[in-house]
Design a protein around this motif. Structure first.
Motif, PDB file in Angstrom:
ATOM      1  N   ALA A  25       0.832   4.086  31.816  1.00 18.22           N
ATOM      2  CA  ALA A  25      -0.081   2.975  31.597  1.00 18.22           C
ATOM      3  C   ALA A  25      -1.476   3.259  32.137  1.00 18.22           C
ATOM      4  N   ASP A 117       1.651  -5.420  18.065  1.00 17.19           N
ATOM      5  CA  ASP A 117       2.069  -6.810  18.003  1.00 17.19           C
ATOM      6  C   ASP A 117       1.338  -7.609  19.068  1.00 17.19           C
ATOM      7  N   LEU A 118       1.083  -8.870  18.787  1.00 14.92           N
ATOM      8  CA  LEU A 118       0.541  -9.751  19.817  1.00 14.92           C
ATOM      9  C   LEU A 118       1.702 -10.347  20.601  1.00 14.92           C
ATOM     10  N   LYS A 119       1.414 -10.672  21.839  1.00 18.44           N
ATOM     11  CA  LYS A 119       2.434 -11.257  22.691  1.00 18.44           C
ATOM     12  C   LYS A 119       2.805 -12.627  22.136  1.00 18.44           C
ATOM     13  N   GLN A 121       2.981 -15.981  22.608  1.00 13.76           N
ATOM     14  CA  GLN A 121       2.482 -16.946  23.594  1.00 13.76           C
ATOM     15  C   GLN A 121       2.809 -18.371  23.153  1.00 13.76           C
TER      16      GLN A 121
ATOM     17  N   LEU B 100      -8.583  -3.780  28.398  1.00 13.00           N
ATOM     18  CA  LEU B 100      -7.508  -3.894  29.382  1.00 13.00           C
ATOM     19  C   LEU B 100      -7.523  -5.328  29.890  1.00 13.00           C
ATOM     20  N   ASP B 117      -3.059 -12.179  24.339  1.00 10.33           N
ATOM     21  CA  ASP B 117      -2.573 -10.936  24.938  1.00 10.33           C
ATOM     22  C   ASP B 117      -1.822 -10.137  23.889  1.00 10.33           C
ATOM     23  N   LEU B 118      -1.874  -8.823  24.007  1.00 11.47           N
ATOM     24  CA  LEU B 118      -1.051  -7.997  23.136  1.00 11.47           C
ATOM     25  C   LEU B 118       0.324  -7.826  23.778  1.00 11.47           C
ATOM     26  N   LYS B 119       1.305  -7.613  22.940  1.00 12.29           N
ATOM     27  CA  LYS B 119       2.662  -7.425  23.436  1.00 12.29           C
ATOM     28  C   LYS B 119       2.717  -6.128  24.236  1.00 12.29           C
ATOM     29  N   GLY B 123       2.803   1.090  27.810  1.00 16.99           N
ATOM     30  CA  GLY B 123       1.415   1.547  27.871  1.00 16.99           C
ATOM     31  C   GLY B 123       0.589   0.532  28.621  1.00 16.99           C
ATOM     32  N   GLU B 124      -0.650   0.405  28.218  1.00 12.38           N
ATOM     33  CA  GLU B 124      -1.552  -0.480  28.958  1.00 12.38           C
ATOM     34  C   GLU B 124      -1.359  -1.943  28.547  1.00 12.38           C
ATOM     35  N   LEU B 125      -1.702  -2.852  29.450  1.00 17.24           N
ATOM     36  CA  LEU B 125      -1.690  -4.279  29.122  1.00 17.24           C
ATOM     37  C   LEU B 125      -3.050  -4.634  28.541  1.00 17.24           C
ATOM     38  N   LEU B 126      -3.035  -5.171  27.334  1.00 16.87           N
ATOM     39  CA  LEU B 126      -4.276  -5.380  26.594  1.00 16.87           C
ATOM     40  C   LEU B 126      -4.415  -6.836  26.155  1.00 16.87           C
TER      41      LEU B 126
END
Lengths: 506, 506
Positions: A25, A117-119, A121, B100, B117-119, B123-126
């Motif tokens: 990450a 994909d988007l989280k 929410q 980020l 937020d992206l899922k 990897g990184e939290l985006l």
């Protein structure tokens, strides 16, 4: 954490977050990133003014900012592409950056895992668009449009391993042109290839050629070679790697990984190593194996017609019929193509300049129906220009040529050699702006004249308006050409007219 | 599921997916959506060609496509805005659509929950960017830039409840202009307000005014009124609702929801109901309560200087000093402003036309430092134009005026009255394209002349080139003006020159 000394609390929090996260990450450039982080934590207690740690402040993996210099290059490229699309009568369209996930799934062979994909929410399940083609098909179906010639320029996102040197990114810009509608065969398809030629010629990227094939021919060829139908798509995607891998490696993948019989792979190999022009199309027509497949014959028939039209357009010599071309995306149904810049000998030596495919596309006659519950269909054909790769080439070329890029368009600078002229400068510059003249001044009460001259020279601003005590008392202004250093005196009230005259002369 | 009859299998899968999902993931327009879905399932067995169910094919909530007509309007608005930014010497910048997540958190008061937020796919939290200001500050810090005048045009995303009628979306376009760097006070701030005035005047949106305040004055005012420091930000965000709610309702929120003492709220109320010009600034300077706050006096001092510069720019009458203006975003530190279009009596009647704020901005002197571990700082001031709201107004205005919008720029149409002229048409049109002329033809082997004429009239194409048997035998072409229906005969070899002459004349 007061005992930690002068380091900002937020930085500590960030460092700790980095330490607690799995290594991939955070590491992009670091080889031993854990130890780097630890080192940063340790040294930051000692060095109060240490270098800003670049693993904290960064852009996401595979993305980048475009600096003003890069934006100038980017805009030039996009202008050329868009004016070509408009030359061919296309309308503009914009679609959202993300779509309902279910709109995108099952459209991309092997590529679902590459979608962002988007989280969840609460609400709909969303994904960032993977290309501009599927949203276009969704738009056509949603609005029940049976015909449309549109272009779209926008970013798309793919979670691929970024090989940044080669101009591959996870966020990148695509320029798409598509013709939707029921028409006589190969006329819109030929126009798409003409557009690719016009754009690549117009951008002066050097020599290029366009590989052409047909999905029906690929499927027909697979069938007559004995590839089981269930393996068509996966063998397709192996075959698509032939521009990056040798036939031996591709064959190995087909046989060892995908379970194709070696003799079947060899039969495929005989075909996919062929490329040529119209004469190869005609030769394939005579091939006794392919003649068994009505699908292959359909593809060959269309390719022959396509070559006829391309000859009338004067671009047949740019086209290479290439039986190895497969194109990864699942939605193609007919003609497919891919434009390639062959590396020049100099480029071949410097591997970084080999950018591969710069434009691609094809016919997708059944994608719109996938969005229509009645299966109502709109046949489509289109192309996509890969801006990042072109950008990479143009940028390299400009660097090599040492060409200087102006990042602003300022025409006039308002200056003063004396103190206490801020008010006058503000009045003058407002007059220029209101007349539509691009103007700047320094945001200082009393700037030095030399600083103002330097600013103009650095920013390549051609003209200066100068006001001082003498000019003010006489109701005049000085107009200075920055390049020639010549100065003329003009009446204060003629300011705008004089400048417009000067600007129209250059 | 063969017993289900003629309905496409994919549709069944989609319907089932919809049924299995929680209701709010699928319903946007439907009141009783479960029953609608069930009905669709039932009726689809009966009606083979039922209407496409609109809960299956749609864009995500709060987003929209822009049709070619809308794109023409959009491009016109963006052109005006960008040319104003360039007139003021700004450079272009582009940043990724996502950052980020940790770059964005703690930058937006009360707004973290509104970020997309992206899922976490490894990897990184985006997160998708929430505005263009924070990415700009990140860019400055990352590149250690101490000075920059930049503009950026791009989409931003906020998970707000969309009230689509008012032009509010979850995906929307912002046009930002910012000046970063250490300068003499209020000069860049005044330029930002000048830019807002130039843009809103240039777009001819009717009357507008710009509310101005200062964050230090807000904080100072809160302090002298007795608002506890811990409640500054939350009381700020209540106050910010004064343009949508009455003072009574805002007071109720402050007291009942946020625990402010009623007498403190009343003291705040005395101030926030004031608005005026320079004279109000001077009046506030004399206010015995505000004089106790050095912070408030700093704010007032800068506002006075700002009004001086705005007077020199000739825009002071557009500015309203308004003590109720707070601006929701947490990063502002000094002057803040918001441009508003007051509803005309006619608009006030039709509520849909009241779009509220169309531009906003302010000074944020400590945001860049938040990205720099050493706290190195770059003071900034900027503005953001809300394109969607302006777009909504311009679109309404154009609809009312009945103005016809051309969505293509095609100059010439290549036609034939006879059969078997496809080859000639292809040669002719390629010649036009290669000369940079915008040209179209029908993708038919043998189109009818009437169809071709209709196409030109519908698309407002001014010129037609016509080739038929007679023309071919004589080596000539007919050039027809679509509007006047006049035809002239020209030599085949003069085609491009004749058309360029005609086009330069119109």
């Amino acid at each position: 954490m007061p005992h930690l000394g002068p380091l900002h609390r937020g930085v500590w929090a960030a460092l700790l977050r980095q330490l607690l996260r799995p290594p991939r990450a955070v590491c992009i450039r670091a080889v031993g990133c854990h130890s780097q982080v630890a080192e940063a934590v340790l040294t930051s207690q000692v060095k109060t003014h240490q270098e800003k740690p670049n693993f904290i402040i960064k852009v996401p993996k595979g993305t980048r900012d475009l600096s003003p210099q890069q934006m100038v290059v980017r805009e030039k490229i996009l202008d050329k592409i868009i004016s070509c699309f408009k030359r061919h009568g296309a309308q503009a369209l914009d679609t959202p950056a993300f779509e309902l996930t279910e709109m995108l799934t099952e459209k991309y062979e092997d590529s679902c895992g590459l979608m962002y994909d988007l989280k969840d929410q609460g609400g709909e399940l969303l994904s960032l668009r993977y290309d501009l083609t599927v949203p276009f098909a969704r738009y056509l179906a949603m609005n029940k449009l049976k015909k449309m010639k549109r272009y779209q320029v926008g970013k798309v996102w793919r979670r691929e391993s970024p090989a940044v040197v080669q101009g591959r990114y996870r966020e990148f810009c695509q320029c798409d042109f598509d013709i939707a509608g029921e028409f006589d065969p190969m006329i819109p398809d030929a126009e798409c290839l003409k557009i690719v030629c016009e754009i690549l010629s117009g951008l002066q990227l050097g020599d290029f050629f366009i590989k052409v094939n047909d999905r029906r021919l690929v499927d027909g060829m697979f069938a007559v070679c004995g590839v089981p139908e269930s393996k068509f798509r996966t063998i397709c995607s192996s075959m698509d790697k032939l521009d990056k891998m040798s036939w031996e490696d591709v064959k190995h993948e087909m046989v060892a990984k995908k379970g194709l019989a070696p003799e079947v792979a060899d039969r495929v190999g005989d075909f996919v190593q062929c490329h040529g022009g119209l004469s190869l199309v005609e030769e394939m027509f005579q091939d006794p194996r392919l003649s068994q497949s009505p699908l292959a014959l359909q593809g060959l028939g269309d390719l022959k017609l396509l070559f006829e039209y391309l000859t009338l357009f004067g671009i047949a010599e740019k086209i290479s019929f290439d039986l190895s071309l497969a194109r990864g995306l699942d939605y193609y149904t007919g003609v497919i193509y891919e434009a390639v810049l062959p590396p020049s000998p100099a480029q071949a030596a410097k591997e970084t300049l080999n950018v591969g495919s710069v434009a691609a596309g094809g016919r997708y006659d059944r994608l719109v129906a996938q969005f229509d519950p009645n299966g109502h269909n709109v046949p489509c054909v289109g192309l996509s220009i890969g801006v990042e790769r072109i950008f990479h080439l143009v940028e390299q070329k400009m660097k090599l040529s040492g060409e200087r890029i102006r990042t602003t368009e300022t025409q006039v600078f308002v200056a003063t050699p004396q103190k206490n002229f801020l008010g006058e400068r503000l009045k003058l510059i407002a007059e220029l702006w209101d007349a539509g003249i691009k103007a700047e001044m320094l945001y200082k009460n009393n700037p030095k004249l030399l600083t103002q001259l330097h600013y103009c020279e650095k920013a390549d601003i051609p003209l200066m308006v100068i006001i001082g005590e003498q000019e003010q008392s006489e109701g005049v202004l000085k107009l200075r050409s920055v390049a020639s250093r010549e100065e003329v005196t003009i009446n204060r009230e003629n300011l705008v007219a004089e400048i417009q005259k000067r600007l129209s002369e250059c």
